[in-house]
Design an enzyme around this catalytic site. Structure first.
Site, PDB file in Angstrom:
ATOM      1  N   HIS A 188       0.835  -1.207   0.000  1.00  0.00           N
ATOM      2  CA  HIS A 188       0.000   0.000   0.000  1.00  0.00           C
ATOM      3  C   HIS A 188       0.873   1.261   0.000  1.00  0.00           C
ATOM      4  O   HIS A 188       0.730   2.134  -0.865  1.00  0.00           O
ATOM      5  CB  HIS A 188      -0.918  -0.015   1.236  1.00  0.00           C
ATOM      6  N   GLU A 189       1.769   1.322   0.966  1.00  0.00           N
ATOM      7  CA  GLU A 189       2.608   2.523   1.070  1.00  0.00           C
ATOM      8  C   GLU A 189       3.512   2.648  -0.149  1.00  0.00           C
ATOM      9  O   GLU A 189       3.819   3.755  -0.599  1.00  0.00           O
ATOM     10  CB  GLU A 189       3.432   2.515   2.366  1.00  0.00           C
ATOM     11  N   HIS A 240       1.729   4.460  -2.874  1.00  0.00           N
ATOM     12  CA  HIS A 240       1.833   5.919  -2.728  1.00  0.00           C
ATOM     13  C   HIS A 240       3.200   6.391  -3.221  1.00  0.00           C
ATOM     14  O   HIS A 240       3.321   7.432  -3.878  1.00  0.00           O
ATOM     15  CB  HIS A 240       1.705   6.317  -1.255  1.00  0.00           C
ATOM     16  N   HIS A 280       3.387   6.812  -6.862  1.00  0.00           N
ATOM     17  CA  HIS A 280       2.679   8.021  -7.282  1.00  0.00           C
ATOM     18  C   HIS A 280       3.623   9.237  -7.220  1.00  0.00           C
ATOM     19  O   HIS A 280       3.547  10.149  -8.036  1.00  0.00           O
ATOM     20  CB  HIS A 280       1.477   8.213  -6.343  1.00  0.00           C
TER      21      HIS A 280
HETATM   22 ZN    ZN Z   1      -2.780   5.255   2.036  1.00  0.00          ZN
END
Ligand code: ZN
Length: 674
Positions: free
Chosen positions: A464-465, A468, A471
């Site tokens: 998940h991290e 990010h 991104h």
């Molecule tokens: Zn998040």
């Protein structure tokens, strides 16, 4: 000697020279950066030339370069590794920084220049990205109160400053409560706990300076303890302490802070002409209105609650068969759910864990990024801010793309949870500036010489991290203010939640889930059982999340509650919260919505993004999880774009349309799948 925070960083990739950065240098550096920023703002506002995009908007983008550099390094470190000095500095900086930003938005001459450009925007020959930055800059000035005058203007500055102080205090109180509490375990108390929990408890005991193993309030330790300890009395004690964070009636109590924050937010929204804070906050999100948020949450709530109630009946029966009298309580759920998981899916977290080594999961996340986007990761031999934080040089076709720092282990100096932050964002206005991106997690640290092992949830968090981080690392825009994750809050979780899906791709686990001692790959049947169990206990997980999101929404959609604890209880009663489940984050430790404004009236964002990530991954599944064409579309339309276009337009460009809630419910196993 020049202050190392302010000096030109001549390190490789212009990384902060962590070894030279001393806490006593932070405040003078911030003060100098603020003066520099003030001078730059004054020069823009007083410029005798007519406003142009370059002399106003671009100049504004550059005005805080030094401040961003200093704060990026300091806050990046302080969130992950604080101490009393850093805590005190953050408390001191909150109102200073708030006053500074109020000064900028209250500068009438400056706002007039922006307003002039806005009126003339059609004739300025701006690129799409420049149009967008102009629109966002003006909107942020207006929403910060640039059009207010007199007493209202002063009151707005006061409110913002007070909110900044309260938010910092809220986080620090929470961390203090988490740091102070631990429960010592005797050798007898360890009975029934799998080895990895025993190891984590011993390692935590060493860190706390206790005589033996302890349970702390770190999620990565208390959760497995609640899952595995057959001692109902100890589970209750630990759970109650966990649930009481920020609510202990001591100096760290957050209840009054939460009340004041809600009251000030409402006043702030009203000063700006909105009916309440939720209306103000949601205006710029994809959701747009509280009604849209409520509609999504309630559509998920009903099937989730139904599933949780069915599960509660089964767990209660198991508990009765164990000879325990009484109702299923919140400290029983995880324990009986774990037993049931083992019985029904033959899946035992303790058996699974040796296959989920931290280093292999990092490698898995990197390899997926390589196959999808061509990124390569080379370990960097540099000193970071803490010995546990590691750095990599990220390249593509030989070109430097980013520095990635991964800081994975829990420690007392780190705030809880997991997050991604950029010490420096990508931009091209002042050269080809590449980002420094940080992933911070709270995984249990192994004893010396042992491999760090993750739970499957931990591994998901890592992915998940890292989503990010992608991104940020793949960002390709000109302006800092719209770079990377500078997007609508309910869009920002799309890249991160989407990336979690690659952990579920069987070939990824086949390659990277290898046993810590034997090196053997995860047995095929275990892998199948693991993937089959993905929707297991989703009633519980969805109920604890959606209840938190609804409380957040109701707190902000209407007059501020005089007594948030009472209001919270009423909201939960109204939606019929199952008795054996508590909110994932109750008010006194709901850092997402009280530590700052980021997720206030916005905790629903994860679910809003989930509607898209479930649908977006289906796009890959239609061809192949590593389909290069789809990966390029994802990068071109979403990951490289930052906030340079409206979120809905970005998603539609990628996928052709927006979707309803069906893929999400299916993904959580909450509706019957034909
Ligand atoms: Zn998040």
């Amino acid at each position: 000697m020049t202050n190392p925070y302010l000096a030109e960083w001549t390190t490789e990739f212009n990384l902060p020279p962590f070894a030279d950065l001393k806490d006593e240098d932070v405040k003078p550096a911030v003060e100098a950066a603020l003066s520099e920023g003030r001078a730059a703002i004054k020069a823009i506002a007083d410029n005798p030339e007519a406003p142009t995009f370059a002399n106003t908007i671009e100049a504004l983008e550059k005005a805080d370069a030094t401040l961003s550099k200093v704060l990026g390094a300091f806050y990046g470190m302080a969130g992950a590794d604080t101490n009393d000095t850093r805590d005190a500095l953050m408390r001191e900086f909150s109102p200073m920084l708030s006053a500074y930003s109020s000064e900028i938005t209250a500068n009438a001459a400056l706002f007039q220049r922006i307003e002039t450009l806005w009126q003339e925007r059609e004739s300025l020959d701006l690129t799409d990205e420049q149009q967008r930055v102009l629109m966002l800059t003006r909107r942020s000035f207006v929403r910060s109160g640039a059009k207010l005058e007199g007493a209202d203007k002063n009151r707005m500055a006061e409110i913002k400053s007070r909110l900044a102080t309260l938010g910092t205090q809220f986080s620090q109180n929470l961390l203090a409560d988490e740091r102070e509490w631990f429960m010592e375990l005797s050798e007898d108390d360890l009975e029934g706990l799998p080895q990895f929990v025993v190891d984590a408890a011993r390692s935590a005991g060493e860190e706390k300076g206790a005589k033996g193993p302890v349970v702390t309030l770190s999620r990565s330790l208390i959760t497995p303890f609640l899952q595995f300890s057959p001692r109902r009395d100890l589970r209750e004690k630990a759970f109650r302490a966990w649930a009481a964070r920020g609510e202990n009636g001591n100096a760290n109590d957050n209840r009054e802070i939460a009340r004041e924050i809600l009251e000030l937010r409402e006043e702030r929204a009203r000063l700006l002409g909105y009916e309440n804070f939720a209306a103000y906050k949601l205006e710029t999100e994809m959701a747009k209105t509280p009604e849209h948020v409520r509609d999504l949450l309630m559509r998920v709530w009903a099937p989730a609650k139904e599933a949780a109630e069915r599960d509660a009946a089964i767990l209660s029966k198991m508990m009765a068969e164990d000879g325990v009298n009484g109702d299923l309580a919140p400290w029983d759920w995880r324990y009986y759910s774990e037993k049931r998981r083992k019985a029904e899916h033959d899946l035992d977290e303790a058996e699974l864990k040796p296959y989920l080594q931290l280093d292999r999961m990092i490698e898995a996340a990197f390899t997926c990024a390589n196959r999808l986007f061509g990124l390569e990761f080379e370990p960097l031999d540099v000193t970071t801010y803490h010995p546990d934080a590691r750095a990599w040089n990220v390249t593509r076709n030989g070109k430097h793309m980013a520095v990635f720092i991964g800081d994975y282990f829990a420690r007392g100096s780190k705030r809880s949870g997991a997050w991604c932050t950029a010490m420096r964002s990508q931009q091209k206005l002042e050269g080809d500036i590449r980002p420094i991106v940080l992933n911070v997690c709270n995984f249990a640290k192994p004893s010396k010489g042992e491999a760090a092992l993750l739970s499957y949830d931990d591994a998901r968090t890592l992915f998940h991290e890292f989503g990010h981080a992608l991104h940020q690392m793949l960002s390709d825009v000109t302006y800092d203010s719209i770079s990377g994750t500078s997007v609508a809050r309910d869009f920002v979780e799309l890249p991160s939640q989407l990336y979690e899906h690659w952990l579920e791709v069987p070939e990824v686990l086949e390659e990277f889930a290898t046993h810590a001692e034997t090196g053997a790959p995860m047995p095929r049947d275990m892998l199948e059982r693991l993937l089959a169990a993905q929707t297991y206990d989703q009633g519980f997980a969805t109920v604890e999340y959606v209840s938190s999101a609804l409380v957040d929404l109701e707190f902000h959609d209407g007059p501020a509650p005089k007594d948030p604890m009472k209001a919270q209880a009423e909201i939960l009663a109204k939606i019929g919260m199952p008795k054996a489940i508590t909110m994932r984050h109750a008010t006194p430790h709901f850092a997402h919505i009280f530590s700052g404004d980021g997720y206030s009236s916005g905790y629903y964002s994860y679910m809003w993004s989930e509607v898209m990530d479930a649908d977006a991954f289906e796009a890959f599944e239609e061809t192949s999880p590593f389909d290069p064409v789809m990966a390029k579309r994802l990068e071109d339309n979403i990951l490289s774009k930052g906030g340079s276009e409206d979120a809905e337009a970005l998603y539609t460009a990628f996928r052709g349309r927006m979707r309803g809630v069906e893929a999400l419910l299916k993904g959580r196993g909450l509706v019957a799948v034909e």
